[in-house]
Motif scaffolding. Structure first.
Motif, PDB file in Angstrom:
ATOM      1  N   ALA A   2       0.851  -1.192   0.000  1.00  0.00           N
ATOM      2  CA  ALA A   2       0.000   0.000   0.000  1.00  0.00           C
ATOM      3  C   ALA A   2       0.889   1.245   0.000  1.00  0.00           C
ATOM      4  CB  ALA A   2      -0.898   0.002   1.230  1.00  0.00           C
ATOM      5  N   VAL A  54       0.425   5.303   0.509  1.00  0.00           N
ATOM      6  CA  VAL A  54      -0.473   6.376   0.922  1.00  0.00           C
ATOM      7  C   VAL A  54       0.358   7.639   1.062  1.00  0.00           C
ATOM      8  CG1 VAL A  54      -2.118   7.175   2.652  1.00  0.00           C
ATOM      9  CG2 VAL A  54      -1.941   4.729   2.140  1.00  0.00           C
ATOM     10  N   VAL A  60      -4.967  13.015   2.810  1.00  0.00           N
ATOM     11  CA  VAL A  60      -4.521  12.027   1.829  1.00  0.00           C
ATOM     12  C   VAL A  60      -4.573  12.638   0.433  1.00  0.00           C
ATOM     13  CG1 VAL A  60      -5.031   9.788   0.778  1.00  0.00           C
ATOM     14  CG2 VAL A  60      -5.296  10.091   3.244  1.00  0.00           C
ATOM     15  N   ASP A 100      -2.850  10.720  -2.193  1.00  0.00           N
ATOM     16  CA  ASP A 100      -2.708   9.568  -3.086  1.00  0.00           C
ATOM     17  C   ASP A 100      -3.016   8.311  -2.289  1.00  0.00           C
ATOM     18  OD1 ASP A 100      -2.322   8.088  -5.331  1.00  0.00           O
ATOM     19  OD2 ASP A 100      -0.199   8.565  -5.598  1.00  0.00           O
ATOM     20  N   PHE A 101      -3.691   7.363  -2.940  1.00  0.00           N
ATOM     21  CA  PHE A 101      -4.151   6.141  -2.272  1.00  0.00           C
ATOM     22  C   PHE A 101      -4.215   5.061  -3.340  1.00  0.00           C
ATOM     23  CE2 PHE A 101      -7.201   3.651   0.343  1.00  0.00           C
ATOM     24  CZ  PHE A 101      -6.650   3.849   1.610  1.00  0.00           C
ATOM     25  N   ASN A 102      -3.169   4.213  -3.389  1.00  0.00           N
ATOM     26  CA  ASN A 102      -3.064   3.290  -4.520  1.00  0.00           C
ATOM     27  C   ASN A 102      -3.982   2.069  -4.351  1.00  0.00           C
ATOM     28  OD1 ASN A 102      -1.665   1.747  -2.626  1.00  0.00           O
ATOM     29  ND2 ASN A 102      -0.119   1.078  -4.080  1.00  0.00           N
ATOM     30  N   ALA A 107      -3.562  -0.126  -1.329  1.00  0.00           N
ATOM     31  CA  ALA A 107      -4.126   0.461  -0.114  1.00  0.00           C
ATOM     32  C   ALA A 107      -5.632   0.244  -0.061  1.00  0.00           C
ATOM     33  CB  ALA A 107      -3.789   1.949  -0.057  1.00  0.00           C
ATOM     34  N   ARG A 129     -10.677   4.673  -3.449  1.00  0.00           N
ATOM     35  CA  ARG A 129      -9.783   5.829  -3.608  1.00  0.00           C
ATOM     36  C   ARG A 129     -10.556   7.133  -3.386  1.00  0.00           C
ATOM     37  NH1 ARG A 129      -5.015   7.572  -5.902  1.00  0.00           N
ATOM     38  NH2 ARG A 129      -5.121   9.547  -7.021  1.00  0.00           N
ATOM     39  N   ALA A 184     -11.046   7.837   0.231  1.00  0.00           N
ATOM     40  CA  ALA A 184      -9.835   8.161   0.986  1.00  0.00           C
ATOM     41  C   ALA A 184      -9.282   9.537   0.661  1.00  0.00           C
ATOM     42  CB  ALA A 184      -8.761   7.097   0.717  1.00  0.00           C
ATOM     43  N   ILE A 188      -5.497  11.332   7.494  1.00  0.00           N
ATOM     44  CA  ILE A 188      -4.954   9.984   7.611  1.00  0.00           C
ATOM     45  C   ILE A 188      -5.241   9.392   8.982  1.00  0.00           C
ATOM     46  CG2 ILE A 188      -2.682  10.760   8.382  1.00  0.00           C
ATOM     47  CD1 ILE A 188      -3.413   7.813   6.034  1.00  0.00           C
TER      48      ILE A 188
END
Length: 673
Positions: A173, A175, A183, A185-187, A190, A198, A201, A206
């Motif tokens: 993950a 983040v 946040v 970016d949230f791949n 994650a 996404r 998030a 966070i």
């Protein structure tokens, strides 16, 4: 630009008489002012490509004074390549028209320059073209900047694409948060680990997203202190922490945080790895390692017992055999009922010893259980009957709560009996230290139809098991008893026997009497169950045995004599030899015809295998009449020999039924007496 462009035009007009005679005196200053005021490089050439005029921008571009340009040709000033270029361009000009061109041009010593240029015909009045006006703009710096910008844009596009591929396909993950903790970016990894989409998030704090509530205050303080002082103990380090999923479940993670600066902006990229599966795998590896360690200990114990099994089983055979014969003898004597009962108890205890030895050997051999349909209450009753004197003498009361409708189990009754006896013995031995109040043992059972299992609980009202040793009580050789009173193998062996049945043996977390408690769980598996709960006895030896002779070979004279007595009770006659060499000597003498041979395997005076090989050479017809009796077939040499010979074998301690069964196999009734 020339020092006096107007005078130059006038001189040129006077000399040629044709160059600018169509211009009035007022137009010449206008032309000069027009060319001087533009920002481009301006030049006027005649039909021979000779410079008539250049402005200051052109002079600066070429890098030569006007005096070295005016009156010179393009060939003289710029060289052959550029002269050819202008010549070909002018050749394409329509009369009175102009052309434009743009691109990279090699100016020799001036280098490659990016030029935008127009060439316009300069007519003489309404007559033919007298020359050309060349306007040029040097766009080299602009073009270089444009190309660099395009390269930067392409590089950024590639970097963004590369970043997206790496981040979106990362197994861990990733983040990314900004300085406020939001946040950015949230791949996908994650998303998979934490359970948020996404869109859910992005932009959230966070701390509210994946940090457990108990750790949020510490996270906020750490981020604030770092932003103010630049001091941190987290960045760049591998940490193992707890994180929180969208469901509220907490999971172990491995975490590294890296700071990323974008100009004056700071971002924090966290790489997180879910350790839940790793932890489970580590626990399973540790469990298997511990199980293997315990099995190694038990295997070593089994091998040790196997080494002395021969010595144990010989006296056990004598005790069991002589007790049975004593009981049979006493059965016909009046007033001997008490002696018969006592001999029966001795026989039961000897059988128990034999079963214990056999259980160890079975574990060492990994032999299949001898399963049959059994009711748990019957096994419990038998175990308590065996221990009744000990329990009574210790003042222990036993409460039994066993439902009558418990299902039948498909198990090895002897092994489960051994486990129950061991647990009850441990219970009443621990109660011997109890000085006040009643001493009680409780045995209860229940049936779980959903789990298809029966649970048997054995507990006492003693002091219980201290928490400090609960994890060790099933370890082989671990005991809390005084030296000389405990071996530390009972619970380890019991657990091994239960697990070999697919069940479990553990401490009871809530024993009913408050002291120590154990719970046995056995699965209900009747796939191979025999509807009969008792084995059918072998048919009696009906054949005529008179005149049939059995040779008995055993180095233990008591065993040999016991076998002889059992054989004679079946109607045979018997001879005894204390080893293979002695048996050979009997064959050399006047021995009567032999119809069956019962032979031990391990003997100092000529062992069973060597005697069998001698028999094969000298009396081959008798090799099919040999049966072996042994106290241990675990050794590889004995196992290989028995497989090679194909002879039947029974193990000590033996019963009269065993002897009857093997003789029925060996004796050929049609053989001459």
């Amino acid at each position: 630009m020339t020092d006096a462009p107007l005078e130059f035009f006038e001189r040129r007009h006077v000399r040629s008489g044709t160059s600018f005679n169509y211009l009035s005196a007022g137009e010449i200053p206008f032309l000069e002012a027009l060319l001087v005021g533009i920002f481009d490089c301006a030049a006027v050439i005649d039909l021979s490509r000779r410079y008539l005029y250049v402005n200051q921008e052109y002079v600066d571009f070429v890098g030569k004074p006007a005096s070295e340009i005016i009156g010179k040709t393009i060939l003289d000033v710029l060289g052959d390549a550029l002269d050819n270029s202008y010549r070909m361009a002018i050749a394409t000009l329509p009369t009175g028209g102009s052309i434009g061109r743009e691109g990279w041009i090699d100016y020799g010593a001036l280098g490659r320059r990016y030029i935008k240029q127009t060439i316009t015909c300069y007519p003489q009045g309404s007559g033919p073209v007298a020359g050309h006006i060349i306007l040029s703009r040097d766009l080299t710096d602009l073009k270089v900047q444009q190309l660099e910008l395009e390269w930067r844009i392409e590089a950024q596009t590639q970097a963004d694409t590369y970043h997206a591929v790496i981040v979106n396909n990362a197994l861990d993950a990733i983040v990314v948060i900004d300085e406020t903790g939001a946040v950015v970016d949230f791949n996908p990894a994650a998303v998979s680990i934490f359970g948020y989409s996404r869109d859910e998030a992005m932009g959230r704090q966070i701390g509210d997203l994946i940090i457990p509530e108990t750790l949020r205050a510490a996270h906020d303080r750490g981020l604030s202190n770092y932003l103010q002082s630049g001091m941190t103990r987290i960045l760049g380090r591998r940490l193992e922490l707890e994180a929180q999923r969208a469901t509220g479940e907490q999971i172990p993670i491995e975490l590294t945080i890296t700071e990323v600066r974008l100009g004056t902006k700071r971002l924090f990229a966290a790489h997180l790895r879910d350790l839940a599966a790793v932890r489970r795998a580590q626990e399973e590896i540790e469990r298997q390692r511990e199980a293997l360690h315990q099995k190694d200990k038990l295997a070593a114990l089994g091998s040790l017992l196997a080494a002395v099994a021969h010595e144990l089983n010989n006296p056990l055979s004598i005790v069991i055999g002589q007790t049975m014969m004593l009981r049979e003898t006493l059965a016909g004597i009046p007033m001997a009922a008490d002696l018969v009962q006592r001999s029966a108890k001795i026989e039961i205890a000897a059988h128990r010893c034999a079963r214990i030895v056999r259980s160890f050997l079975d574990m060492a051999r990994q032999r299949k259980h001898e399963r049959k349909s059994v009711l748990i209450p019957d096994i419990v009753k038998a175990a308590l009957g065996l221990l009744s004197y000990n329990l009574k003498s210790s003042g222990v009361e036993v409460d039994i709560d066993l439902p009558k409708d418990l299902p039948v189990l498909w198990i090895d009754a002897d092994q489960i009996h051994q486990v129950i006896v061991n647990l009850v013995v441990n219970a009443y031995q621990s109660l011997e230290e109890k000085t006040e109040g009643l001493r009680r043992i409780r045995i209860s059972a229940d049936h779980d139809p959903r789990a298809k299992a029966i649970s048997l609980r054995i507990s006492d009202n003693g002091t219980g098991i201290p928490p400090s040793i609960r994890s060790r009580i099933f370890d082989p050789y671990f005991t809390t008893k005084p030296q000389g009173t405990g071996t530390g193998i009972g619970l380890a062996v019991s657990r091994g026997l239960i697990e070999s049945h697919g069940g479990t043996l553990d401490l009871d977390p809530s024993p009913s009497l408050g002291g120590a408690g154990f719970v046995i769980v056995l699965p209900i598996d009747d796939t191979g169950a025999d509807p009969c709960t008792e084995d059918k006895p072998e048919a009696a030896f009906q054949a005529e045995t008179t005149g049939r002779h059995v040779l008995i070979i055993d180095d233990e004279i008591e065993i040999a004599n016991l076998l002889a007595d059992m054989v004679r009770k079946l109607g045979f006659s018997a001879s005894v030899a204390t080893g293979g060499d002695a048996a050979k000597a009997l064959f050399e003498g006047a021995i009567q015809p032999v119809h069956a041979i019962l032979c031990d395997i391990r003997m100092p005076g000529g062992d069973g295998p060597s005697f069998f090989d001698w028999l094969r050479q000298n009396h081959p017809h008798l090799t099919e009449c040999v049966g072996f009796i042994t106290g241990d077939t675990l050794g590889p040499a004995a196992g290989r020999f028995l497989a090679r010979s194909g002879c039947p074998v029974i193990e000590k301690p033996f019963m009269p039924d065993d002897i009857q069964r093997i003789l029925k196999t060996l004796v050929k009734m049609d053989a001459p007496t």
